[in-house]
Design a protein around this motif. Structure first.
Motif, PDB file in Angstrom:
ATOM      1  N   HIS A   3       0.614  -1.093   0.092  1.00 55.36           N
ATOM      2  CA  HIS A   3       0.033   0.029  -0.177  1.00 55.36           C
ATOM      3  C   HIS A   3       0.588   1.305   0.058  1.00 55.36           C
ATOM      4  O   HIS A   3       0.112   1.977  -0.348  1.00 55.36           O
ATOM      5  CB  HIS A   3      -1.031  -0.134   1.453  1.00 55.36           C
ATOM      6  CG  HIS A   3      -1.592  -0.955   1.425  1.00 55.36           C
ATOM      7  ND1 HIS A   3      -2.701  -1.626   2.699  1.00 55.36           N
ATOM      8  CD2 HIS A   3      -2.874  -1.784  -0.013  1.00 55.36           C
ATOM      9  CE1 HIS A   3      -3.147  -2.852   2.455  1.00 55.36           C
ATOM     10  NE2 HIS A   3      -3.017  -2.705   1.139  1.00 55.36           N
ATOM     11  N   ARG A   4       1.736   1.582   0.567  1.00 57.04           N
ATOM     12  CA  ARG A   4       2.529   2.367   0.358  1.00 57.04           C
ATOM     13  C   ARG A   4       4.152   2.634  -0.591  1.00 57.04           C
ATOM     14  O   ARG A   4       4.077   4.100  -0.906  1.00 57.04           O
ATOM     15  CB  ARG A   4       4.038   2.502   2.182  1.00 57.04           C
ATOM     16  CG  ARG A   4       4.934   3.113   2.255  1.00 57.04           C
ATOM     17  CD  ARG A   4       5.848   3.068   3.834  1.00 57.04           C
ATOM     18  NE  ARG A   4       6.688   4.283   3.424  1.00 57.04           N
ATOM     19  CZ  ARG A   4       6.076   5.439   4.627  1.00 57.04           C
ATOM     20  NH1 ARG A   4       5.222   5.257   4.999  1.00 57.04           N
ATOM     21  NH2 ARG A   4       7.245   6.415   4.635  1.00 57.04           N
ATOM     22  N   ASP A  13       4.277   2.331  -4.353  1.00 61.81           N
ATOM     23  CA  ASP A  13       3.595   1.856  -6.053  1.00 61.81           C
ATOM     24  C   ASP A  13       4.749   0.912  -6.548  1.00 61.81           C
ATOM     25  O   ASP A  13       6.009   0.848  -6.073  1.00 61.81           O
ATOM     26  CB  ASP A  13       3.041   2.973  -6.617  1.00 61.81           C
ATOM     27  CG  ASP A  13       4.427   4.303  -7.046  1.00 61.81           C
ATOM     28  OD1 ASP A  13       5.389   3.049  -6.920  1.00 61.81           O
ATOM     29  OD2 ASP A  13       4.064   5.320  -7.517  1.00 61.81           O
ATOM     30  N   ALA A  18      -8.711  -1.259   2.737  1.00 64.97           N
ATOM     31  CA  ALA A  18      -8.480   0.264   3.436  1.00 64.97           C
ATOM     32  C   ALA A  18      -7.312  -0.186   4.838  1.00 64.97           C
ATOM     33  O   ALA A  18      -7.496  -1.352   4.913  1.00 64.97           O
ATOM     34  CB  ALA A  18      -9.200   0.920   3.775  1.00 64.97           C
ATOM     35  N   ASN A  46       0.213   5.582   6.560  1.00 59.68           N
ATOM     36  CA  ASN A  46       0.115   4.326   5.744  1.00 59.68           C
ATOM     37  C   ASN A  46      -1.232   4.282   5.428  1.00 59.68           C
ATOM     38  O   ASN A  46      -1.822   3.160   5.430  1.00 59.68           O
ATOM     39  CB  ASN A  46       0.926   2.847   6.210  1.00 59.68           C
ATOM     40  CG  ASN A  46       1.978   3.448   5.992  1.00 59.68           C
ATOM     41  OD1 ASN A  46       2.958   3.872   4.874  1.00 59.68           O
ATOM     42  ND2 ASN A  46       2.643   2.197   7.216  1.00 59.68           N
ATOM     43  N   TRP A  66      -4.452   4.218   3.715  1.00 53.21           N
ATOM     44  CA  TRP A  66      -4.497   4.535   1.726  1.00 53.21           C
ATOM     45  C   TRP A  66      -6.040   2.787   2.054  1.00 53.21           C
ATOM     46  O   TRP A  66      -6.584   2.554   3.080  1.00 53.21           O
ATOM     47  CB  TRP A  66      -3.540   2.956   1.524  1.00 53.21           C
ATOM     48  CG  TRP A  66      -3.615   1.708   0.467  1.00 53.21           C
ATOM     49  CD1 TRP A  66      -3.098   2.559  -0.501  1.00 53.21           C
ATOM     50  CD2 TRP A  66      -4.312   0.538   0.117  1.00 53.21           C
ATOM     51  NE1 TRP A  66      -3.720   1.422  -2.130  1.00 53.21           N
ATOM     52  CE2 TRP A  66      -4.545   0.634  -1.526  1.00 53.21           C
ATOM     53  CE3 TRP A  66      -5.524  -0.327   1.030  1.00 53.21           C
ATOM     54  CZ2 TRP A  66      -5.080  -0.730  -1.816  1.00 53.21           C
ATOM     55  CZ3 TRP A  66      -5.769  -1.174   0.771  1.00 53.21           C
ATOM     56  CH2 TRP A  66      -5.773  -1.275  -1.123  1.00 53.21           C
ATOM     57  N   THR A  67      -6.147   3.901   1.062  1.00 53.55           N
ATOM     58  CA  THR A  67      -7.523   3.019   0.757  1.00 53.55           C
ATOM     59  C   THR A  67      -8.282   2.597  -1.055  1.00 53.55           C
ATOM     60  O   THR A  67      -7.455   2.769  -1.933  1.00 53.55           O
ATOM     61  CB  THR A  67      -9.069   4.242   0.778  1.00 53.55           C
ATOM     62  OG1 THR A  67      -9.130   4.573   1.629  1.00 53.55           O
ATOM     63  CG2 THR A  67     -10.387   2.906   0.653  1.00 53.55           C
ATOM     64  N   ARG A  68      -8.358   1.532  -1.234  1.00 52.43           N
ATOM     65  CA  ARG A  68      -8.573   0.737  -2.436  1.00 52.43           C
ATOM     66  C   ARG A  68      -9.519   1.976  -3.733  1.00 52.43           C
ATOM     67  O   ARG A  68     -10.101   2.074  -2.922  1.00 52.43           O
ATOM     68  CB  ARG A  68      -9.146  -0.731  -2.805  1.00 52.43           C
ATOM     69  CG  ARG A  68      -8.901  -1.450  -4.003  1.00 52.43           C
ATOM     70  CD  ARG A  68      -9.229  -2.903  -3.561  1.00 52.43           C
ATOM     71  NE  ARG A  68     -10.706  -2.725  -3.606  1.00 52.43           N
ATOM     72  CZ  ARG A  68     -11.257  -4.014  -3.251  1.00 52.43           C
ATOM     73  NH1 ARG A  68     -10.562  -5.298  -3.084  1.00 52.43           N
ATOM     74  NH2 ARG A  68     -12.456  -3.960  -3.413  1.00 52.43           N
ATOM     75  N   ARG A 120     -13.112   4.690  -2.310  1.00 51.27           N
ATOM     76  CA  ARG A 120     -12.928   5.582  -1.665  1.00 51.27           C
ATOM     77  C   ARG A 120     -14.144   6.576  -1.694  1.00 51.27           C
ATOM     78  O   ARG A 120     -15.017   6.383  -2.397  1.00 51.27           O
ATOM     79  CB  ARG A 120     -11.760   6.034  -2.318  1.00 51.27           C
ATOM     80  CG  ARG A 120     -10.507   5.630  -2.648  1.00 51.27           C
ATOM     81  CD  ARG A 120      -9.321   6.508  -3.078  1.00 51.27           C
ATOM     82  NE  ARG A 120      -8.255   5.539  -3.149  1.00 51.27           N
ATOM     83  CZ  ARG A 120      -7.218   5.651  -4.067  1.00 51.27           C
ATOM     84  NH1 ARG A 120      -7.231   6.374  -4.916  1.00 51.27           N
ATOM     85  NH2 ARG A 120      -5.989   5.172  -3.783  1.00 51.27           N
ATOM     86  N   ALA A 127     -11.359   4.850   5.554  1.00 49.12           N
ATOM     87  CA  ALA A 127     -10.578   6.024   6.018  1.00 49.12           C
ATOM     88  C   ALA A 127     -10.896   6.309   6.414  1.00 49.12           C
ATOM     89  O   ALA A 127      -9.742   6.513   8.328  1.00 49.12           O
ATOM     90  CB  ALA A 127      -9.379   6.460   4.910  1.00 49.12           C
ATOM     91  N   SER A 147      -6.148  14.244   0.708  1.00 49.59           N
ATOM     92  CA  SER A 147      -6.359  14.090   1.895  1.00 49.59           C
ATOM     93  C   SER A 147      -6.660  15.227   2.876  1.00 49.59           C
ATOM     94  O   SER A 147      -7.473  14.580   4.443  1.00 49.59           O
ATOM     95  CB  SER A 147      -5.744  13.078   2.653  1.00 49.59           C
ATOM     96  OG  SER A 147      -4.171  13.537   2.607  1.00 49.59           O
TER      97      SER A 147
END
Length: 138
Positions: A12-13, A15, A52, A77, A79-81, A85, A90, A117
């Motif tokens: 997730h962190r 790419d 997430a 960290n 993160w949401t798929r 979202r 989250a 965010s």
């Protein structure tokens, strides 16, 4: 978090542009941080898949004026798929981490936000603070 979850957090962190070395170094560090109790992580799941995640890193900062607790925290960290979202997943995870921080007496919590965010974090009581400076030796 369970043993092995460090790989999911690392995915997730980072790419696909991240090096394998960076990914593996972070996963290894995270495994130790979880075992030491300096990282608190949460996942949200739907249909047995992680949708997430969010983490709270506990930092030994030292007491400061007005805050005798030597521990500060940093939200990391989050993160949401993409298909999940804007549904509050989250937000719920971060709220749960903030509640945990409050229980253990942490008064100062920082984070770095993306433009997308900022509104979420403002709604949770975070305020803009001065920019950070950094020095790297390489």
């Amino acid at each position: 978090m369970l043993d092995g979850d460090e790989a999911a957090v690392s995915q997730h962190r980072y790419d696909e542009r991240a090096s394998q070395e960076d990914f593996e170094a972070y996963a290894q560090w995270l495994k130790g941080a979880i075992m030491r109790g300096s990282y608190i992580g949460l996942f949200a799941e739907a249909q047995c898949e992680i949708i997430a995640g969010a983490g709270l890193l506990l930092l030994e900062w030292g007491p400061t004026r007005g805050d005798s607790n030597p521990i500060r925290a940093r939200v990391v960290n989050v993160w949401t798929r993409p298909d999940w979202r804007r549904r509050g997943v989250a937000t719920d995870l971060v709220k749960r981490l903030l509640a945990r921080a409050e229980i253990i007496g942490i008064q100062a919590i920082g984070l770095d936000s993306t433009p997308m965010s900022k509104a979420l974090y403002r709604s949770l009581g975070f305020e803009q603070y001065l920019a950070e400076m950094i020095r790297r030796t390489r």
